[in-house]
Design an enzyme around this catalytic site. Sequence first.
Site, short mmCIF file in Angstrom:
data_model
loop_
_atom_site.label_atom_id
_atom_site.label_comp_id
_atom_site.label_asym_id
_atom_site.label_seq_id
_atom_site.Cartn_x
_atom_site.Cartn_y
_atom_site.Cartn_z
N CYS A 1 -7.35 28.47 -9.24
CA CYS A 1 -8.09 27.20 -9.37
C CYS A 1 -9.61 27.40 -9.34
O CYS A 1 -10.36 26.54 -9.79
CB CYS A 1 -7.68 26.23 -8.28
SG CYS A 1 -5.95 25.82 -8.36
N HIS B 1 -13.18 20.76 -7.43
CA HIS B 1 -11.83 21.03 -7.93
C HIS B 1 -10.93 19.86 -7.55
O HIS B 1 -11.00 19.35 -6.42
CB HIS B 1 -11.31 22.33 -7.30
CG HIS B 1 -9.87 22.61 -7.62
ND1 HIS B 1 -9.36 22.50 -8.89
CD2 HIS B 1 -8.83 22.97 -6.81
CE1 HIS B 1 -8.07 22.80 -8.86
NE2 HIS B 1 -7.73 23.08 -7.62
N ASN C 1 -3.56 18.36 -10.43
CA ASN C 1 -4.28 19.62 -10.26
C ASN C 1 -4.04 20.48 -11.51
O ASN C 1 -2.94 20.97 -11.74
CB ASN C 1 -3.76 20.33 -9.00
CG ASN C 1 -4.46 21.65 -8.74
OD1 ASN C 1 -5.20 22.15 -9.58
ND2 ASN C 1 -4.23 22.21 -7.57
N1 ACO Z 1 7.77 13.57 -2.06
C1 ACO Z 1 8.24 13.17 -0.86
N2 ACO Z 1 8.22 13.96 0.21
C2 ACO Z 1 7.71 15.18 0.10
C3 ACO Z 1 7.21 15.67 -1.13
C4 ACO Z 1 7.27 14.81 -2.23
N3 ACO Z 1 6.82 15.16 -3.45
N4 ACO Z 1 6.76 16.93 -0.94
C5 ACO Z 1 6.94 17.23 0.34
N5 ACO Z 1 7.54 16.18 0.99
C6 ACO Z 1 7.91 16.06 2.37
C7 ACO Z 1 8.06 17.38 3.06
O1 ACO Z 1 9.33 17.94 2.80
C8 ACO Z 1 7.90 17.01 4.51
O2 ACO Z 1 9.12 16.49 4.98
P1 ACO Z 1 9.61 16.81 6.48
O3 ACO Z 1 8.56 16.24 7.37
O4 ACO Z 1 10.94 16.13 6.53
O5 ACO Z 1 9.66 18.31 6.55
C9 ACO Z 1 6.90 15.85 4.45
O6 ACO Z 1 6.89 15.39 3.09
C10 ACO Z 1 5.48 16.25 4.85
O7 ACO Z 1 5.19 17.46 4.23
P2 ACO Z 1 3.79 18.17 4.38
O8 ACO Z 1 3.77 19.42 3.56
O9 ACO Z 1 3.41 18.25 5.82
O10 ACO Z 1 2.86 17.05 3.70
P3 ACO Z 1 1.30 17.03 3.65
O11 ACO Z 1 0.81 15.77 4.20
O12 ACO Z 1 0.68 18.32 4.10
O13 ACO Z 1 1.06 16.95 2.07
C11 ACO Z 1 0.49 18.40 0.27
C12 ACO Z 1 1.58 17.96 1.22
C13 ACO Z 1 0.14 17.22 -0.61
C14 ACO Z 1 1.03 19.54 -0.58
C15 ACO Z 1 -0.75 18.86 1.07
O14 ACO Z 1 -0.38 19.76 2.06
C16 ACO Z 1 -1.78 19.49 0.20
O15 ACO Z 1 -2.37 18.84 -0.66
N6 ACO Z 1 -2.07 20.77 0.40
C17 ACO Z 1 -3.07 21.47 -0.39
C18 ACO Z 1 -2.46 21.80 -1.68
C19 ACO Z 1 -3.45 22.21 -2.67
O16 ACO Z 1 -4.55 21.73 -2.72
N7 ACO Z 1 -3.02 23.15 -3.48
C20 ACO Z 1 -3.78 23.56 -4.56
C21 ACO Z 1 -4.73 24.62 -4.22
S1 ACO Z 1 -5.45 25.09 -5.65
C22 ACO Z 1 -4.60 26.33 -6.48
O17 ACO Z 1 -4.98 27.46 -6.43
C23 ACO Z 1 -3.36 26.05 -7.32
#
Ligand code: ACO
Length: 323
Positions: free
Chosen positions: A113, A250, A280
């Site tokens: 990214c 980003h 993203n």
């Molecule tokens: N829909 C519904 N529920 C979901 C989904 C979904 N699409 N995805 C995950 N969940 C659930 C999980 O299973 C979890 O359930 P559980 O509590 O029963 O275990 C719950 O939602 C919470 O999961 P978390 O991972 O704690 O959710 P969080 O609030 O952290 O959000 C997210 C997840 C959006 C991925 C966040 O962590 C995030 O944005 N992280 C950064 C990701 C990012 O920016 N990545 C790109 C980097 S750039 C690159 O190089 C590609």
Amino acid sequence: MIRSVVRGNGAALPRRIMKNADFEGMVETSDEWIVQRTGIRQRHVAADDETTASLGEAAARAALDSAGLTPADIDLIVLATSTPNNTFPATAVEIQNRLGMHHGFAFDMQAVCSGFVYAVATADLYIRGGLAKRVLVIGSETFSRILDWNDRSTCVLFGDGAGAVVLEAAEGRGDIGDRGVLAASLRSDGVHKDKLFVDGGPSTTGTVGHLRMEGREVFKHAVGMITDVIEATFAEARITANDLDWFVPHQANKRIIDASAKKLGIAEEKVVVTVDLHGNTSAASVPLALSVAVADGRIKKGDLVLLEAMGGGFTWGAVLLRW
Ligand code: ACO
């Protein structure tokens, strides 16, 4: 002193738009969860005939048109991508050929990214070092091809697209009032390599693989890394957040963008947000956001613009430029 000035920019998106609701029959998720956790409302997804090369070519042509230039005027193409058309040759070379360009040189840059930010900083060095006068810097991705469409924790987050800028050598005075790239700061740390990666590759599995991410871990590190590298860039340019006209981060997650801007003291109205439209798009996200803010008249000639990205590796970086 020589500066690398943005002479034009452009973008290209796949025809098909996929809304959050379109995932509801595929995996256990909801529009509400996706919007609340990420700010994403839709993303574009490439059809079979739309590739990293074809999208990159379209963005490059749009950038050339806006600059009033043709491929004959370009001497280097730097393509930021993690989803090349083939393992080799570089997709940049394929784009070069599609543009009918048989002079100069082209290569891919792989920093996930952060790729576009790395590529702008690299192109700036080629220009200031005298190896190129006009550079097409492209970010193009088809992440839909490396997603595990059964994994709800990743498949809802990413989209496809491409954006490009033309950087051109121009004489500057050497102060902060110059147009062009003014400061940059790049970082990586492979200790985090297993937090966001693709589980395949030519030298390991011999397959392309799928994206795997520990989302919570990425989130935990993102704001600190982003703000560190921006503060280093501010220090290099001897400016503060108040001097900025636009912050173009980003576009991974609205919560990361908001938290970073708040920590840096960047006013909300200066932040360009397009994650709702594109999801993203990895290396394409910053140039796509730039294209939206230029097209709607927000970013204008002479504005001070801060680009920032963080991604797999981890890699992270920032570029300050005057448009
Ligand atoms: N829909 C519904 N529920 C979901 C989904 C979904 N699409 N995805 C995950 N969940 C659930 C999980 O299973 C979890 O359930 P559980 O509590 O029963 O275990 C719950 O939602 C919470 O999961 P978390 O991972 O704690 O959710 P969080 O609030 O952290 O959000 C997210 C997840 C959006 C991925 C966040 O962590 C995030 O944005 N992280 C950064 C990701 C990012 O920016 N990545 C790109 C980097 S750039 C690159 O190089 C590609």
